[in-house]
Design an enzyme around this catalytic site. Structure first.
Site, PDB file in Angstrom:
ATOM      1  N   SER A   1     -13.133 -18.406  12.575  1.00 19.68           N
ATOM      2  CA  SER A   1     -13.464 -19.284  13.693  1.00 19.68           C
ATOM      3  C   SER A   1     -12.420 -20.399  13.762  1.00 19.68           C
ATOM      4  O   SER A   1     -11.618 -20.562  12.835  1.00 19.68           O
ATOM      5  CB  SER A   1     -14.852 -19.876  13.452  1.00 19.68           C
ATOM      6  N   LYS A   2     -12.381 -21.114  14.837  1.00 23.25           N
ATOM      7  CA  LYS A   2     -11.494 -22.277  14.927  1.00 23.25           C
ATOM      8  C   LYS A   2     -11.980 -23.168  16.052  1.00 23.25           C
ATOM      9  O   LYS A   2     -12.558 -22.679  17.029  1.00 23.25           O
ATOM     10  CB  LYS A   2     -10.054 -21.826  15.233  1.00 23.25           C
TER      11      LYS A   2
END
Ligand code: GLU
Length: 478
Positions: free
Chosen positions: A108-109
């Site tokens: 994720s980011k």
């Protein structure tokens, strides 16, 4: 997109191209390649915060690339250039990075379009808390679903605000501290997290130099001692990597590139002094008149042994790749080499230690922090004194034996000090990180050496990572 690259792709396209190159060499279940490559979801939020008598609207993102393991993991970036393409590329890299170093997370980011230097601390706190609120109410911050961490423009301070905001919104969650990593030690963090990414770069290079044939491929020889290194970006990652390589491995930092120019010195720069100067003056200019180069990026092209891009993505691209001289590049930043430049460098024989491995020290120590938060006890607390007591038994027994044999020898006090001291949290974190970096390199290296169709470490890294993600999907019956 596939085949060779003639125009500069976007960052996400670049990551996908590199993925495709590796996937083409694998035998994946039909359709699985696409499933792994695509980004599962990207949430965009626009929110207002009243500052200086006016409402300011901010745009933020949290992208989830793959949930084959949960929680998903990845930093939150504060920078003006943040956009959907970038967070999706970075989220994808997190999936592959976590798989490669065996941290049990999906990728994720997140990012917020903001120049943090334009706001004071109180304002940043209000903005961060509001952003946290928006993400947490959708479970995009959650100890068992989505665990952010620092990235460019954020650090311990922001992570402490996020943890506190989450705890205020989830007052009965005993594991709330595990909702974010990279917190300061006094707010549930772990020793060694701040230095972790830079330390990981050092451990990665040490491991690379333990394998002479890889070193030979790069046209180098020997160890890190005396190697000429150019570092781009003396932020958290670049600073720690440069400092450790200089002070502990005897490398020479012959170039430091910053936003406002670069410093070069073939005798080697004093990293501590340069970092101090940057903190007080906001850049490198004025540090020394002799070694200052106004055109900072041109120093990427300097003759050196190892180039360490530790700042932005895409800095080595089709416009400058032909002039890059370093035979070994270690990607301390995420995505510093575009797919087009990567292809050209590989054909030329430049060895690239890829980002998903080289900068995985951060997420590795984040993993330790998350485990610490969930176990509610610091590493070493139960064993340390017991370990010391057992070592003391051995030392006393040896000394008794030597006395009874009438021998002259004694254990040196330096040895005794070192041997008798049980490992504290920092030592355990460094040991766990070193082990992780060695194991992951060996997995990558084995594929690189064993297969004639795998020409570079990046493709090998992707193969290892994709294989593990695929195995995880298969176990779920997908
Ligand atoms: N932002 C860092 C990275 O790109 C750290 C991520 C984490 O610790 O979760 O790897």
């Amino acid at each position: 997109m596939d085949g060779s690259v003639t125009r500069e792709p976007t960052f996400r396209e670049s990551v996908d191209l590199m993925f495709n190159r590796a996937a083409a060499l694998m035998e994946l279940t039909p359709g699985l390649e696409d499933k792994i490559r695509v980004c599962n979801s990207t949430y965009t939020v626009r929110f207002g915060v009243k500052l200086r008598g006016k409402i300011h609207t901010f745009t933020g993102y949290r992208s989830v690339h793959s949930e084959h393991m949960e929680p998903v993991k990845g930093g939150i970036r504060y920078a003006m250039g943040v956009n959907q393409d970038e967070v999706e590329a970075l989220a994808a890299l997190m999936t592959y990075k976590c798989a490669l170093v065996e941290t049990p997370f999906g990728g994720s980011k997140g990012g917020l379009c903001i120049d943090p230097r334009e706001y004071d601390e109180d304002e940043l706190e209000r903005i961060t808390r509001r952003f946290t609120y928006e993400l947490a109410k959708r479970d995009l911050i959650h100890p068992s679903q989505n665990v952010p961490a620092p990235d460019m423009g954020t650090g311990e301070r922001e992570m402490a605000w996020i943890a506190d905001q989450y705890a205020r919104m989830n007052t009965t969650d005993i594991n709330s501290r595990a909702c974010v990593t990279g917190k300061p030690p006094h707010a549930g963090g772990i020793q060694g997290r701040v230095e972790a990414t830079g330390r990981g770069v050092q451990y990665a290079l040490r491991e690379f130099f333990r394998h002479p044939d890889g070193v030979r491929d790069a046209g180098l020889s020997g160890t890190l001692e005396g190697k000429r290194i150019v570092v781009q970006g003396l932020g958290n990652v670049g600073y720690h990597a440069a400092k450790f390589l200089l002070e502990e491995d005897g490398a020479r930092i012959v170039g430091i590139i910053e936003r406002d120019g670069a410093l070069v010195d073939d005798e080697g720069l004093d990293v501590e002094a340069v970092s101090h100067w940057i903190r007080n003056h906001g850049g490198v200019s004025g540090y020394s008149s002799s070694g200052y180069v106004e055109d900072g990026p041109s120093v990427l092209e300097k003759d050196c042994d190892i180039l360490v891009p530790a700042a932005l993505e895409g800095v080595i691209n089709l416009t400058n790749v032909d002039r890059i001289k370093a035979p070994l590049i270690i990607e301390a930043a995420n995505g510093p080499v575009t797919a087009g430049a990567d292809e050209i460098l590989c054909k030329r024989g430049t060895v690239i230690i890829p980002d998903m491995y080289a900068n995985a020290g951060g997420v590795t120590v984040s993993y330790f922090e998350w485990v610490k938060n969930l176990s509610h006890i610091r590493f070493g607390r139960m064993q340390r004194r017991q370990e010391e007591a057992r070592h003391m038994l051995i030392v006393q027994e040896l000394e008794r034996l030597s006395r009874s044999l009438g021998d002259e020898w004694t254990l040196t006090s330096d040895f005794k000090d070192k041997y008798l001291r049980g490992a504290d949290e920092l030592e355990l974190v460094r040991s766990g990180l070193d082990d992780t970096m060695r194991t992951a390199y060996q997995a990558m290296y084995d594929v690189w050496r064993a297969r004639d169709d795998v020409m570079d470490l990046r493709t090998a890294a992707y193969i290892v990572a994709i294989d593990r993600v695929a195995a995880s999907y298969k176990a779920k019956g997908l």
